[in-house]
Structures are given as C-alpha cells and as structure tokens.
Write a protein that holds these residues in place. Structure first.
Motif, PDB file in Angstrom:
ATOM      1  N   UNK A   1      21.672  35.149  12.943  1.00 26.09           N
ATOM      2  CA  UNK A   1      21.196  33.911  13.554  1.00 26.09           C
ATOM      3  C   UNK A   1      21.817  32.798  12.724  1.00 26.09           C
ATOM      4  N   UNK A   2      22.829  32.108  13.288  1.00 23.42           N
ATOM      5  CA  UNK A   2      23.569  31.124  12.492  1.00 23.42           C
ATOM      6  C   UNK A   2      23.226  29.704  12.940  1.00 23.42           C
ATOM      7  N   UNK A   3      23.245  28.783  11.971  1.00 23.91           N
ATOM      8  CA  UNK A   3      22.927  27.385  12.232  1.00 23.91           C
ATOM      9  C   UNK A   3      24.167  26.554  11.930  1.00 23.91           C
ATOM     10  N   UNK A   4      24.622  25.821  12.949  1.00 24.43           N
ATOM     11  CA  UNK A   4      25.904  25.117  12.878  1.00 24.43           C
ATOM     12  C   UNK A   4      25.701  23.632  13.155  1.00 24.43           C
ATOM     13  N   UNK A   5      26.347  22.786  12.362  1.00 18.54           N
ATOM     14  CA  UNK A   5      26.395  21.354  12.647  1.00 18.54           C
ATOM     15  C   UNK A   5      27.769  21.023  13.196  1.00 18.54           C
ATOM     16  N   UNK A   6      27.795  20.308  14.321  1.00 19.07           N
ATOM     17  CA  UNK A   6      29.061  19.912  14.919  1.00 19.07           C
ATOM     18  C   UNK A   6      28.837  18.661  15.753  1.00 19.07           C
ATOM     19  N   UNK A   7      29.922  18.080  16.229  1.00 16.68           N
ATOM     20  CA  UNK A   7      29.794  16.932  17.128  1.00 16.68           C
ATOM     21  C   UNK A   7      29.348  17.430  18.495  1.00 16.68           C
TER      22      UNK A   7
ATOM     23  N   UNK B   1      38.331  22.240  15.705  1.00 13.44           N
ATOM     24  CA  UNK B   1      36.939  21.868  15.967  1.00 13.44           C
ATOM     25  C   UNK B   1      36.238  21.571  14.645  1.00 13.44           C
ATOM     26  N   UNK B   2      35.728  20.357  14.463  1.00  9.78           N
ATOM     27  CA  UNK B   2      34.963  20.076  13.237  1.00  9.78           C
ATOM     28  C   UNK B   2      33.563  20.686  13.321  1.00  9.78           C
ATOM     29  N   UNK B   3      33.262  21.634  12.440  1.00 10.50           N
ATOM     30  CA  UNK B   3      31.927  22.249  12.442  1.00 10.50           C
ATOM     31  C   UNK B   3      31.637  22.765  11.043  1.00 10.50           C
ATOM     32  N   UNK B   4      30.372  23.056  10.785  1.00 15.15           N
ATOM     33  CA  UNK B   4      29.980  23.613   9.492  1.00 15.15           C
ATOM     34  C   UNK B   4      28.814  24.570   9.701  1.00 15.15           C
TER      35      UNK B   4
ATOM     36  N   UNK C   1      21.086  26.461  -3.073  1.00 13.08           N
ATOM     37  CA  UNK C   1      20.033  26.233  -2.071  1.00 13.08           C
ATOM     38  C   UNK C   1      20.192  24.957  -1.283  1.00 13.08           C
ATOM     39  N   UNK C   2      21.321  24.241  -1.491  1.00 10.89           N
ATOM     40  CA  UNK C   2      21.571  22.978  -0.785  1.00 10.89           C
ATOM     41  C   UNK C   2      22.970  23.010  -0.185  1.00 10.89           C
ATOM     42  N   UNK C   3      23.114  22.533   1.047  1.00  8.05           N
ATOM     43  CA  UNK C   3      24.436  22.392   1.649  1.00  8.05           C
ATOM     44  C   UNK C   3      24.477  21.064   2.399  1.00  8.05           C
ATOM     45  N   UNK C   4      25.586  20.338   2.251  1.00 18.63           N
ATOM     46  CA  UNK C   4      25.784  19.057   2.950  1.00 18.63           C
ATOM     47  C   UNK C   4      26.536  19.339   4.242  1.00 18.63           C
ATOM     48  N   UNK C   5      25.940  18.918   5.367  1.00 20.08           N
ATOM     49  CA  UNK C   5      26.518  19.277   6.668  1.00 20.08           C
ATOM     50  C   UNK C   5      27.218  18.153   7.392  1.00 20.08           C
ATOM     51  N   UNK C   6      26.836  16.893   7.125  1.00 15.49           N
ATOM     52  CA  UNK C   6      27.440  15.787   7.857  1.00 15.49           C
ATOM     53  C   UNK C   6      27.171  14.457   7.178  1.00 15.49           C
TER      54      UNK C   6
END
Length: 448
Positions: free
Chosen positions: A206-212, A179-182, A405-410
């Motif tokens: 409380x988690x924040x996830x980017x996925x398709x 599963x592609x996620x971040x 303080x920066x993360x690239x998610x997609x």
C-alpha cells in the motif's frame, strides 16, 4: 500546552495518545472507570473520574489553568455544557464535538461562541467529505489535497499484475522521469516504512505518493489500476453521513446518478423531498437481496454508511464480488481498518478518526497548516511553514540530514508548488509538505 479532554472514548483516547507523544500536559475526564483504566495503562496522561458537566470535576482537572479544553464525549449536551463551564472557569480555547448540526447553520439563533465554543467539530461532515474525495478518485484508498489543491497525496494498492513490482524507488523514478512524484510511505503487512531510494516495491504494498494533480492518472496506471471515471453510485444508509454525502455528490460538476437506500420511511421521505435529483428507496440497506434487486451490480461505486459497521463491510465485499469498481465502508473500530483493506475493500472511513484529525488540526493551527492521519498507516501528513528561525532553509534537501521517520514530499513557494527532490531548496516562508511517523512529529516542529 495544558489540555483537558472530556471523554475517554475512541476520539478522546486517540487525541490523548497523539498529544501525550507530543509532550503536552493532558488530563482526561470520564465517568467510566474502564475507559480511564485503558488510558492510564497505555498513556502518559492524568485522569479524573467524574462528569464533565460538574464544575468541581473541571476544577479538579485543572480547567481554570488550561490552555485548551476538548469536549468529545458521546453526548452533545454534555459537550456543550462542559464547554460553557470550562470557558467560565478560564480555559483559553474550547473545541467541542457536536453531532447535531443546528448550531452550525447560518440561521441558528445561537452561535457556538455564545455557548463558549471556539471551534465546533461535526464528525459526520468530516467523514462525508473524506468519502466524497475517495469516490471521485476511483483507484485511491486515500486522497489528501495539499498545497492549495496543486498537489495530492494518494494511497494506492500495488496490484499483482503491476509492472513496478520488485522495482526500487530509484529505478522507478528513472523509469518515470517525466512525471514529478515522490513515494513518501509504504504500508507492508501492517508495517509502516518511510522509504529510501533502495527500497523495493512488493505485490500488495500500500504505497502513498505525492504528485501534481494532472499526473495522478499516469501514477495510478503504473500501479496496475485503470483510472476509470465513476458515474453511478449507490449509498446504503440515509443517516447523517449518507445524507451529507448525497448532497455533496449532487452539487458536483461531475454528474452522478445517485441511488440511496434508507430503512426509516420518514427519513427516506424527508431525503426524497429535499433532494429531488437523487432516487431514494425505503428498505433495509443491509439486505443483500434488496441490493441485488435494486441493481448494485450495475453501479460504479457502492458506499455503505449504516450504523452497523459489520454490515457495511459485508455489503462492500458483496459489491466487490459483483464487480463494482469502488467500494467504501464506514467503520468505527480502528482494528477493522487494516483487516478490511486486506480482504479487498477499496477504502474505509472512520468517523471517529476523521473527528480526531480535524480536532488535531485545530490544536496545531499556526505553523502547521494541515494535519491528516492516514488510514492503515502509522504516519501523518502535514503542511509546515518554514519559519524565520528555520535552520534548513537555503540548502538542498540532500545536504540537510533529515531525521529518521521524516520525509519531505513537496514545497509550495509563493503560488508555485513542486514535488520535492534531493536538489530542492526550502526558503523561509515556504509551505513544506512533510510525512512523519508519530514519534518524529516533535522533530518536524524543531526543523522548521
């Protein structure tokens, strides 16, 4: 950029805070000394005491030289008049918050531009859109569509029975390698964490996830939730937000059974006449007995959007006690947001924060396509175009040295979106999804 903000209430204050952090030249106008004092004590901005409809006050605030005027007082008429005057004085661009939706209707005899308004913000509609997204995704506390709808950022609370507790993000990625996620952010006891691979997931994080979009069900189940579909919904309150939400739900492809409770008999009759596909009841939506009699315990979702935010929170807590799957409360005080999620409400929506987000997005239009502040976490999610002078293009992300303080998610390259990994390469012209803490937003603009 030189910006004049009319109104030092919650929306004006939050905007001033973010814009001053971004090093804009901000001047705030308000008649209330107490509100201006709060601004002066906490923010690096200028203030002018007076009525925003006064041309002399606007000139004192520097409207004649301003790049932007934002009118966000609590009175529509003041915002409209201040916008007209500011435009005449030479402000290049005007954004105004107007609650009355007459100006935004297609059949309106006057357009916003004829009143000097370049962008019209309707905060209740922004809140209704946010709630609409939340009730469509049963387990999520936040839902943000990204990359033309191909990716989504979802906020999820990690339940105590989840299999991923005490797992590091590196091990999590390995366990769900198909599963592609971040995981782009974690909120833990009020603290915001931009995670790295060795961070562990703890109970009630409380988690924040980017996925398709197609993988969201699998991600939701991994956090200990069941991604059930919702069909029956009760809306407490038939004011603007409740009415707009009912209209949006009734137009959904997903067939909802909608029940709305409104205390004002005239408003209830009007909604019933205009929305024949929903059941409208005249009664007090804050009365627990009425809610039980009308079958709150049989609902899949309960949304409380009355003007009494304390009652909204209490009604939602009662609905959760009666095992309603999803409860969403409308609030206006920022301090209620972390509290309400801690005590068990699935999601809260802040009308003023929704308005502030929308205004901020318009201020940043151009290279920054989407700007969204997330509830209960001190970070923003944004889509950024990799410009011609972007120094980090054509290199794997792991070799760039992304600032703290920066993360690239997609990444959206052409018509194809992908979840970012360390091996992903950003090309010029790509749309990049970035999550950043407030003090790192300027660095995002420099990077891209």
């Amino acid at each position: 950029m030189k910006i004049v903000i009319a109104g030092a209430g919650e929306v004006g204050y939050e905007l001033s805070k973010v814009l001053s952090i971004e090093k804009h030249d901000v001047t705030v106008i308000d008649e209330r000394k107490k509100c201006l004092q709060r601004v002066l004590e906490n923010l690096d901005v200028l203030t002018v005491e007076g009525n925003a409809t006064s041309p002399n006050v606007l000139v004192e605030a520097g409207a004649q030289d301003a790049d932007l005027m934002v009118a966000v007082t609590s009175v529509d008429e003041v915002n409209i008049i201040a916008s007209m005057m500011a435009k005449r004085l030479g402000v290049k661009r005007v954004i105004a918050r107007v609650r009355n939706n007459e100006l935004s209707r297609p059949d309106s005899p006057l357009t916003p531009s004829e009143l000097g308004i370049d962008v019209l913000i309707h905060p209740e509609e922004s809140a209704a859109n946010e709630i609409h997204q939340l009730v469509k995704r049963a387990s999520a506390t936040d839902v943000v569509s990204l990359a033309d709808g191909q990716l989504q950022l979802v906020g999820l609370r990690v339940e105590k029975n989840s299999d991923i507790i005490n797992t590091t993000l590196e091990d999590l990625a390995e366990s769900y390698s198909e599963i592609p996620f971040r995981v782009v952010a974690i909120s833990r006891r009020g603290r915001t964490i931009i995670p790295r691979g060795n961070n562990q997931i703890m109970p009630l994080d409380h988690i924040f996830i980017i996925t398709k979009v197609e993988h969201i069900r699998d991600i939701v189940e991994a956090t200990g939730h069941k991604d059930v579909s919702l069909r029956r919904i009760m809306i407490a309150g038939g004011d603007e937000v409740g009415r707009m939400l009912a209209r949006k739900l009734s137009k959904d492809k997903q067939k909802w059974e909608i029940k709305l409770i409104e205390p004002n008999p005239d408003i209830a009759t009007e909604i019933a006449n205009n929305q024949r596909d929903i059941l409208v009841l005249n009664g007090d939506p804050t009365d627990p007995n009425l809610l039980v009699v009308e079958g709150i315990q049989e609902m899949d979702a309960f949304v409380s959007v009355t003007e009494d935010e304390e009652s909204n929170i209490i009604s939602c807590l009662m609905s959760k006690h009666l095992e309603v799957k999803k409860a969403v409360a409308l609030v206006s005080k920022p301090q209620y947001i972390p509290l309400s999620q801690t005590i068990g409400i699935d999601a809260v929506v802040n009308v003023k924060a929704s308005a502030s987000d929308e205004i901020h997005r318009h201020i940043r239009q151009g290279q920054l396509l989407t700007v969204k502040a997330l509830q209960g976490i001190k970070a923003e999610i944004m889509e950024v175009v990799a410009g011609k002078n972007c120094d980090i293009s054509d290199k794997p992300i792991h070799s760039i040295g992304i600032p703290e303080g920066i993360v690239i998610g997609g990444i959206l390259s052409g018509d194809s979106a992908e979840v970012a990994t360390g091996d992903s390469v950003i090309k010029k012209g790509d749309r990049v999804i970035v999550l950043a803490l407030p003090n790192a937003i300027n660095q995002v603009e420099k990077l891209f």
